[in-house]
Design an enzyme around this catalytic site. Sequence first.
Site, mmCIF file in Angstrom:
data_model
loop_
_atom_site.group_PDB
_atom_site.id
_atom_site.type_symbol
_atom_site.label_atom_id
_atom_site.label_comp_id
_atom_site.label_asym_id
_atom_site.label_seq_id
_atom_site.Cartn_x
_atom_site.Cartn_y
_atom_site.Cartn_z
ATOM 1 N N ASP A 488 38.879 35.045 33.925
ATOM 2 C CA ASP A 488 40.253 35.506 34.108
ATOM 3 C C ASP A 488 41.073 34.612 35.023
ATOM 4 O OD1 ASP A 488 40.631 37.770 32.605
ATOM 5 O OD2 ASP A 488 39.848 39.130 34.135
HETATM 6 C C1 GLC Z 1 36.075 40.542 35.841
HETATM 7 C C2 GLC Z 1 36.768 41.022 34.602
HETATM 8 C C3 GLC Z 1 36.246 40.332 33.376
HETATM 9 C C4 GLC Z 1 36.239 38.851 33.573
HETATM 10 C C5 GLC Z 1 35.518 38.455 34.838
HETATM 11 C C6 GLC Z 1 35.608 36.987 35.122
HETATM 12 O O1 GLC Z 1 34.767 40.985 35.837
HETATM 13 O O2 GLC Z 1 36.631 42.419 34.449
HETATM 14 O O3 GLC Z 1 37.015 40.667 32.257
HETATM 15 O O4 GLC Z 1 35.634 38.288 32.452
HETATM 16 O O5 GLC Z 1 36.083 39.149 35.929
HETATM 17 O O6 GLC Z 1 36.879 36.594 35.479
HETATM 18 C C1 GLC Z 2 40.983 38.988 39.670
HETATM 19 C C2 GLC Z 2 39.482 38.837 39.734
HETATM 20 C C3 GLC Z 2 38.850 38.834 38.403
HETATM 21 C C4 GLC Z 2 39.329 39.976 37.602
HETATM 22 C C5 GLC Z 2 40.840 40.069 37.563
HETATM 23 C C6 GLC Z 2 41.286 41.313 36.859
HETATM 24 O O1 GLC Z 2 41.550 37.856 39.164
HETATM 25 O O2 GLC Z 2 39.115 37.677 40.407
HETATM 26 O O3 GLC Z 2 37.460 38.876 38.553
HETATM 27 O O4 GLC Z 2 38.868 39.839 36.303
HETATM 28 O O5 GLC Z 2 41.374 40.049 38.838
HETATM 29 O O6 GLC Z 2 42.636 41.374 36.671
#
Ligand code: GLC
Ligand code: GLC
Length: 816
Positions: A488
Amino acid sequence: MTRFGHFDDERREYRIERPDTPLPWINYLGSDEFFSLISNTGGGYSFFRDARLRRVTRYRYNNVPLDTGGRALYLRDRATAEFWSPLRQSAHHDLDAYECAHGLGYTRIGSQHLGIEAETLFFVPFDDPVEIWRTRITNRRDRAASLSLFSAVEFCLWDAWDDATNFQRNLSIGEVEVEAGVVYHKTEYRERRDHFAYFGCSEPLAGFDTRLDRFLGPQRGWDRPLVVERGESTNSIAHGWAPCGSHHVSLELEPGESRDIVFVLGYAENSRNAKFDPPGSQTIAKAGARAVLARYLEASETTLAFAQLREHWDRLLEPLQVTTPNAHVDRTVNVWNAYQCMITFNLSRSASFFESGIGRGMGFRDSNQDLLGFVHMVPEQARARILDLAATQLASGGAYHQYQPLTKRGNDAVGSGFNDDPLWLVLAVAAYLKETGDSTILDEQVPYDNAPNSESTLTEHLRRSISYTLARRGPHGLPLIGRADWNDCLNLNCFSETPGEPFQTTENRHGGVAESVFIAGLFALAAGELATIAERAGRTAEGTQLRAARAEMQAAVREHGWDGSWFLRAYDYSGAPVGSAANDEGQIFVEPQGMCVMGGIGLDDGRARTALESVASRLATPHGIALLQPAYSRYHVELGEISSYPPGYKENGSVFCHTNPWIMIAETIVGNGDRAFDYYLRINPSAREDIGELHRCEPYVAAQTIAGPEAAEPGEAKNSWLTGTAAWNYVAMTQWILGIRPELDGLRVDPCLPSGWDGYRATRRFRGAEYRIVVRKPAGRAGRATALVVDGRPVDGTLVPLAPAGTTVEVELTLA
Ligand code: GLC
Ligand code: GLC
């Protein structure tokens, strides 16, 4: 080495022996609509279906001390005026003895103080939206005891976000009714809400309170409420401010005598035209709630409901039980990992002690991946979940990144454009088909973006997932990343210079060519799955096309996605490599190393092994495999949120546990069981129990992240419970290391075990038959299966053919 508790494997409980765990160690109650979070000292909150929109009790964020508020119980000795909290929370008196047992769907907190034993069982029964507290008070003194027992909860004014912010309104709207000792919370019921909460008690009351200010008293907190200190309730009725519910029960206990007191916290809905009784009044129609209350205030009913809950969990866990040479594996696979998978099924990423319950809904990619871990336990619910998810897919094949559980509609605020999202749907459907054999799901008519008359078959949805990726490729033939892929925080079109701007939903530059090697690997995996599905349905041409698309993508990765010793991560907006030896920081990322191998890339040219060697030498740490190395030490505007985290945290180079099982799986694909298992143990919470002070999170469930090598305290875990780590760890261990893998035509048993093991046993219920699996191998040897015997007859290969439902199949596998 400090331990805070221990596993009780027999009872499937984790028993916490001291209240001062490094963080609140929590559990979840509820399996259908009413859910509660409960910490080892009774903290947490409850909600109906949606943690934001139907919050029943209040939670105060950023509490000091941590984890105050939630469920409160107090005992007061009338002879001496001493009082304490038998949950330990709320009143800071040290108890003579304390234990909290978290079990599957229930929590029991017991304590002893001044010769009074109190044990409270909390659970949410199966059939009704209520949380039960059954408190058993026992007098262990050699003289009679005169006690007062006080309960308390603070109500949330329903919308948890509004409740935490909109005081100019909210301090004026709170309303309650008290009738026959039951506190009814009915804020906004007089206007548009048709639901209310209630808090009842099995005993006649010595008094009650519904005004928090009266209960606590001025300048006081939950540690010494005035009402408790004085031993007298004020029978207050809340008008505005903060409505609460508190009961006061008087107890006279002879030496050795026990009493059970039941409290029921419930949620109820009425139909709009019958919500007042008498009609035309402003009084809640309570008949429905009263009936539910009457049931659970009966001790025998509560006992029965609890027994049903325990049976429910036994049934859920039955489909796969293993006995291996390793206790961490056994308790993780048999109990806690499966349990965590069910919790992520229910809550996605919405409500934990790290997710406020007011932010995120159900994630599209998250829920599709979660399904891999629970499909064998609740196949019907998995089916329904797939259809819900697919109905939020867009006609383009893209997907809303999240949907709201209450409405099941895509969340416009977050939108779409995370280009990996649609591909996960293919993996979820493939897993469902392999587990159940139910291909009727493919013909279900499912809308796009929930729009009426937009329906097509689920098969068509899956095709669009694939064509969405194919239609969005960059100059290297690799998928465009969009707002982000699985990571993300890798936001290659964002370029944010403005404080507070949301990285993931801001695209400050358009027309870029940022491509993701990770999505390419995922595409190869998903296209292979869909090709098989098409071929099975007799659509050979489509299958051939999909295989060609897969091969083309694999070739693009070989050509442009290989950095020399590992797979590249991406190309950025301007076409520069990310995750390359040519970069100063972030030279190697873990995600493509796992996903490309899972997508079949590098298996025939040695690159898979080379990439995994690079993971071992550059990313593996004693606490798991770091997401990237070296972590970004400064802000890289072209990379987005990732480098906004300090080095070693979250996506910037922590051990982001979700990715580790991909490497475990990849290691089994290349036949390296020792390494796969070693990685498994590094992040396994039970195996980390001895370093509890460093790890800090619960030892019975996985955390999203463990601080990486550059962090101040490498090894410190965070964001426990709601993480894709649950599903993927489960898949990596059960399907790839133990090798028990559902396939369309049977049950594959193809273990890749650590050499130290001499085998294992398992029972797997699969499509109605029970497979009793015995794997034998000489300890000290690695290697794969050579001889499969099914019901006494040798079978070629490792696929155990499907057996009729209701039968038992004896499977023996010997590894030479
Ligand atoms: C969080 C989010 C997931 C994403 C991950 C890596 O666990 O829920 O959707 O893939 O972060 O950014
Ligand atoms: C933040 C976190 C990520 C998550 C995201 C959700 O960027 O680092 O892990 O997936 O928020 O919106």
